[in-house]
Scaffold this motif. Sequence first.
Motif, PDB file in Angstrom:
ATOM      1  N   GLY A  33      -2.083 -85.245 -41.898  1.00  0.00           N
ATOM      2  CA  GLY A  33      -1.646 -85.831 -43.160  1.00  0.00           C
ATOM      3  C   GLY A  33      -0.147 -85.786 -43.351  1.00  0.00           C
ATOM      4  O   GLY A  33       0.371 -86.141 -44.412  1.00  0.00           O
ATOM      5  N   ILE A  34       0.588 -85.355 -42.318  1.00  0.00           N
ATOM      6  CA  ILE A  34       2.040 -85.225 -42.391  1.00  0.00           C
ATOM      7  C   ILE A  34       2.697 -86.504 -41.878  1.00  0.00           C
ATOM      8  O   ILE A  34       2.261 -87.082 -40.889  1.00  0.00           O
ATOM      9  CB  ILE A  34       2.525 -84.024 -41.553  1.00  0.00           C
ATOM     10  N   THR A  35       3.732 -86.950 -42.570  1.00  0.00           N
ATOM     11  CA  THR A  35       4.540 -88.073 -42.093  1.00  0.00           C
ATOM     12  C   THR A  35       6.005 -87.665 -42.085  1.00  0.00           C
ATOM     13  O   THR A  35       6.389 -86.704 -42.747  1.00  0.00           O
ATOM     14  CB  THR A  35       4.378 -89.323 -42.985  1.00  0.00           C
ATOM     15  N   SER A  36       6.807 -88.393 -41.328  1.00  0.00           N
ATOM     16  CA  SER A  36       8.235 -88.109 -41.229  1.00  0.00           C
ATOM     17  C   SER A  36       9.017 -89.363 -41.569  1.00  0.00           C
ATOM     18  O   SER A  36       8.734 -90.440 -41.031  1.00  0.00           O
ATOM     19  CB  SER A  36       8.589 -87.652 -39.810  1.00  0.00           C
ATOM     20  N   GLN A  37      10.018 -89.231 -42.444  1.00  0.00           N
ATOM     21  CA  GLN A  37      10.822 -90.387 -42.812  1.00  0.00           C
ATOM     22  C   GLN A  37      11.668 -90.895 -41.645  1.00  0.00           C
ATOM     23  O   GLN A  37      12.100 -92.042 -41.641  1.00  0.00           O
ATOM     24  CB  GLN A  37      11.719 -90.044 -43.999  1.00  0.00           C
ATOM     25  N   TRP A  38      11.911 -90.026 -40.658  1.00  0.00           N
ATOM     26  CA  TRP A  38      12.639 -90.448 -39.467  1.00  0.00           C
ATOM     27  C   TRP A  38      11.690 -90.854 -38.343  1.00  0.00           C
ATOM     28  O   TRP A  38      12.134 -91.101 -37.213  1.00  0.00           O
ATOM     29  CB  TRP A  38      13.576 -89.331 -38.986  1.00  0.00           C
ATOM     30  N   GLY A  39      10.391 -90.906 -38.624  1.00  0.00           N
ATOM     31  CA  GLY A  39       9.436 -91.346 -37.618  1.00  0.00           C
ATOM     32  C   GLY A  39       9.517 -90.512 -36.367  1.00  0.00           C
ATOM     33  O   GLY A  39       9.511 -89.280 -36.411  1.00  0.00           O
ATOM     34  N   THR A  40       9.618 -91.179 -35.220  1.00  0.00           N
ATOM     35  CA  THR A  40       9.659 -90.475 -33.938  1.00  0.00           C
ATOM     36  C   THR A  40      11.074 -90.194 -33.463  1.00  0.00           C
ATOM     37  O   THR A  40      11.262 -89.703 -32.346  1.00  0.00           O
ATOM     38  CB  THR A  40       8.933 -91.295 -32.849  1.00  0.00           C
ATOM     39  N   LEU A  41      12.083 -90.487 -34.286  1.00  0.00           N
ATOM     40  CA  LEU A  41      13.465 -90.187 -33.902  1.00  0.00           C
ATOM     41  C   LEU A  41      13.690 -88.688 -34.048  1.00  0.00           C
ATOM     42  O   LEU A  41      13.812 -88.170 -35.156  1.00  0.00           O
ATOM     43  CB  LEU A  41      14.460 -90.949 -34.783  1.00  0.00           C
ATOM     44  N   THR A  42      13.741 -87.994 -32.944  1.00  0.00           N
ATOM     45  CA  THR A  42      13.915 -86.542 -32.967  1.00  0.00           C
ATOM     46  C   THR A  42      15.286 -86.113 -32.465  1.00  0.00           C
ATOM     47  O   THR A  42      15.608 -84.933 -32.488  1.00  0.00           O
ATOM     48  CB  THR A  42      12.839 -85.863 -32.102  1.00  0.00           C
ATOM     49  N   GLY A  43      16.095 -87.059 -32.005  1.00  0.00           N
ATOM     50  CA  GLY A  43      17.408 -86.713 -31.474  1.00  0.00           C
ATOM     51  C   GLY A  43      18.364 -86.254 -32.553  1.00  0.00           C
ATOM     52  O   GLY A  43      18.157 -86.482 -33.749  1.00  0.00           O
ATOM     53  N   VAL A  44      19.435 -85.608 -32.128  1.00  0.00           N
ATOM     54  CA  VAL A  44      20.421 -85.042 -33.050  1.00  0.00           C
ATOM     55  C   VAL A  44      21.190 -86.136 -33.788  1.00  0.00           C
ATOM     56  O   VAL A  44      21.525 -85.985 -34.960  1.00  0.00           O
ATOM     57  CB  VAL A  44      21.411 -84.138 -32.270  1.00  0.00           C
ATOM     58  N   ARG A  45      21.451 -87.255 -33.123  1.00  0.00           N
ATOM     59  CA  ARG A  45      22.384 -88.259 -33.649  1.00  0.00           C
ATOM     60  C   ARG A  45      21.717 -89.613 -33.869  1.00  0.00           C
ATOM     61  O   ARG A  45      21.931 -90.557 -33.106  1.00  0.00           O
ATOM     62  CB  ARG A  45      23.566 -88.405 -32.682  1.00  0.00           C
ATOM     63  N   PRO A  46      20.923 -89.778 -34.913  1.00  0.00           N
ATOM     64  CA  PRO A  46      20.252 -91.066 -35.136  1.00  0.00           C
ATOM     65  C   PRO A  46      21.211 -92.215 -35.427  1.00  0.00           C
ATOM     66  O   PRO A  46      20.879 -93.373 -35.159  1.00  0.00           O
ATOM     67  CB  PRO A  46      19.334 -90.792 -36.335  1.00  0.00           C
ATOM     68  N   VAL A  47      22.396 -91.913 -35.950  1.00  0.00           N
ATOM     69  CA  VAL A  47      23.362 -92.978 -36.262  1.00  0.00           C
ATOM     70  C   VAL A  47      23.845 -93.657 -34.981  1.00  0.00           C
ATOM     71  O   VAL A  47      24.259 -94.817 -35.002  1.00  0.00           O
ATOM     72  CB  VAL A  47      24.542 -92.416 -37.085  1.00  0.00           C
ATOM     73  N   LYS A  48      23.778 -92.949 -33.852  1.00  0.00           N
ATOM     74  CA  LYS A  48      24.169 -93.567 -32.583  1.00  0.00           C
ATOM     75  C   LYS A  48      23.312 -94.796 -32.270  1.00  0.00           C
ATOM     76  O   LYS A  48      23.778 -95.760 -31.663  1.00  0.00           O
ATOM     77  CB  LYS A  48      24.063 -92.562 -31.436  1.00  0.00           C
ATOM     78  N   GLN A  49      22.033 -94.744 -32.660  1.00  0.00           N
ATOM     79  CA  GLN A  49      21.161 -95.897 -32.459  1.00  0.00           C
ATOM     80  C   GLN A  49      21.683 -97.105 -33.228  1.00  0.00           C
ATOM     81  O   GLN A  49      21.661 -98.241 -32.733  1.00  0.00           O
ATOM     82  CB  GLN A  49      19.730 -95.569 -32.925  1.00  0.00           C
ATOM     83  N   VAL A  50      22.171 -96.856 -34.439  1.00  0.00           N
ATOM     84  CA  VAL A  50      22.698 -97.951 -35.268  1.00  0.00           C
ATOM     85  C   VAL A  50      23.969 -98.521 -34.641  1.00  0.00           C
ATOM     86  O   VAL A  50      24.142 -99.739 -34.553  1.00  0.00           O
ATOM     87  CB  VAL A  50      22.955 -97.468 -36.711  1.00  0.00           C
ATOM     88  N   HIS A  51      24.875 -97.646 -34.218  1.00  0.00           N
ATOM     89  CA  HIS A  51      26.109 -98.123 -33.566  1.00  0.00           C
ATOM     90  C   HIS A  51      25.776 -98.970 -32.338  1.00  0.00           C
ATOM     91  O   HIS A  51      26.401-100.019 -32.104  1.00  0.00           O
ATOM     92  CB  HIS A  51      26.984 -96.941 -33.157  1.00  0.00           C
ATOM     93  N   ARG A  52      24.800 -98.527 -31.557  1.00  0.00           N
ATOM     94  CA  ARG A  52      24.415 -99.271 -30.350  1.00  0.00           C
ATOM     95  C   ARG A  52      23.934-100.672 -30.716  1.00  0.00           C
ATOM     96  O   ARG A  52      24.327-101.672 -30.086  1.00  0.00           O
ATOM     97  CB  ARG A  52      23.316 -98.508 -29.604  1.00  0.00           C
ATOM     98  N   LEU A  53      23.105-100.756 -31.738  1.00  0.00           N
ATOM     99  CA  LEU A  53      22.546-102.048 -32.139  1.00  0.00           C
ATOM    100  C   LEU A  53      23.614-102.964 -32.733  1.00  0.00           C
ATOM    101  O   LEU A  53      23.606-104.179 -32.500  1.00  0.00           O
ATOM    102  CB  LEU A  53      21.397-101.831 -33.125  1.00  0.00           C
ATOM    103  N   ILE A  54      24.536-102.394 -33.492  1.00  0.00           N
ATOM    104  CA  ILE A  54      25.644-103.198 -34.030  1.00  0.00           C
ATOM    105  C   ILE A  54      26.469-103.760 -32.878  1.00  0.00           C
ATOM    106  O   ILE A  54      26.837-104.942 -32.866  1.00  0.00           O
ATOM    107  CB  ILE A  54      26.530-102.353 -34.967  1.00  0.00           C
ATOM    108  N   ASP A  55      26.756-102.914 -31.884  1.00  0.00           N
ATOM    109  CA  ASP A  55      27.538-103.359 -30.730  1.00  0.00           C
ATOM    110  C   ASP A  55      26.822-104.455 -29.943  1.00  0.00           C
ATOM    111  O   ASP A  55      27.463-105.289 -29.299  1.00  0.00           O
ATOM    112  CB  ASP A  55      27.844-102.173 -29.810  1.00  0.00           C
ATOM    113  N   GLU A  56      25.492-104.443 -29.993  1.00  0.00           N
ATOM    114  CA  GLU A  56      24.716-105.464 -29.285  1.00  0.00           C
ATOM    115  C   GLU A  56      24.555-106.743 -30.098  1.00  0.00           C
ATOM    116  O   GLU A  56      23.898-107.684 -29.642  1.00  0.00           O
ATOM    117  CB  GLU A  56      23.337-104.899 -28.907  1.00  0.00           C
ATOM    118  N   GLY A  57      25.136-106.767 -31.312  1.00  0.00           N
ATOM    119  CA  GLY A  57      25.126-107.983 -32.116  1.00  0.00           C
ATOM    120  C   GLY A  57      23.980-108.103 -33.105  1.00  0.00           C
ATOM    121  O   GLY A  57      23.773-109.174 -33.693  1.00  0.00           O
TER     122      GLY A  57
END
Length: 491
Positions: free
Chosen positions: A99-123
């Motif tokens: 019955g537990i959920t996580s607002q970050w889903g399966t993102l367990t890494g230290v730096r989730p903002v890096k995913q956003v930077h990567r996607l911005i760089d990819e357009g």
Amino acid sequence: MRLIFSGNDYKYEIEAVMKLFLPAQRFEFSFDEDKPLFAGDFALVRKARLEKYTLLCVWVSYGEKHARKSERISPDALDKECIVKLSQLLYLAMSEITGITSQWGTLTGVRPVKQVHRLIDEGFSCEEIYDELEKKYLVSRKKCEKAYQTAQVQRSLLGEVSLNNKFGLYISIPFCPTRCSYCSFISQSASGAAVKRLIPEYVENLCAEIRYTGKIAERLGLKPNCVYFGGGTPTTLEAPFLERIMKAIAEAFDLSYVCEYTVEAGRPDTITKEKLETLIKNGCTRISINPQTLNDSVLEQIGRKHTAAQFFAAFELAKGMGFRVINTDLIASLPTDSLESFAKTIEKILELAPENITLHTLSIKRSSRINEQSKSDAIVRSNASEMVDYASKRLSESGYRPYYLYKQKNMAENLENTGWAKPGFESIYNILIMEELETIIALGAAGSTKLVGDGRIERIFNYKYPMDYNNNFGAMLKKKDKIEEFYAKEK
């Protein structure tokens, strides 16, 4: 609980997902060759590459409950895609069972903002980024928005900072008045006579390491753009020791490019007028004064030997002395703290209007005293989300913006730590170190130097404990020669 792997060895990623639901548990691991028995509590994670497709499935048995999830993907799928999909399946199975959920889903890494930077760089557009994070990692829309806003603030700031031949200088002062129950840092209580005898030799060696490293930086043409004193609590040291270290830095390094000079004066009970005068006189522009909570009973519970009144007095003293930036740290989900009490802390801090407010979520580490008291599900069944949501709403309404964000293992409800700032008062050092954008040279016990170059990151670790640092100082000093070796490869 046993984690059983069939057709894969994704141990690190799968264990990280399981920790979202069972953070205090230790897991046993078995693989195909172990011929596992399916009994008791277990999670089977299987990858079977067939002719027409790759079959991914998980089977979880926990307590009296069971769940199975599966999906077919391309037979040519790479490990990266398989890991993402298996993490999703395991997350959904465990969520169904607990019955537990996580607002970050399966993102367990230290730096989730890096995913956003990567996607911005990819357009990717903003909505495309949200869609990617929601579908691929099961991140909530609320956290997508927070990560995206943080990335946008960082990108607007970093264009103004010169990173060429620059580095951040970190100075470790691993002493505190007392040790907080949640703390896992390498810090020693300075209340004992033995530690007090240790400090003069430590300062002497630290200054020698500063001079040694300053010569390396000069030979390489490297100049610091940020200086950061952390610990521990640097203001545990008396004013003459602080001044000696700061003067050693000024003599050893070219500080003409320094845009930010931070000293963590974290514990209000270590702050005096003499120490603050020493900091300002020697170039400090930013300090942290950290109550963690303004509830005196909670402060007592976590082992901080000061009161809320002492925090207010220290804050007003520092404010009156002209520091450009004052940061305050707060922690959501501390033992015995309630949502009502936490909200009162937030409102009182907003009345003071510090330039920075860093909101942490309690993380129970194995080496902390509080870990001994925690139960297997205590960390995920708390009111941390309500606290973080309340604080985020009120900080945004009060004109603060999130400018850096990171996650840690065993955080309450898989939440995050966020640095909030009034526009124009963000800490550049915190962004640089969190997003791994430039070299951080760390000096002192437990210092971890991170050398950042053209697609490469290398680390140099100092001895952890002050006594080991002192006793092995010559050997430790030689480790700094690796800085020159790293930059020689860059050239």
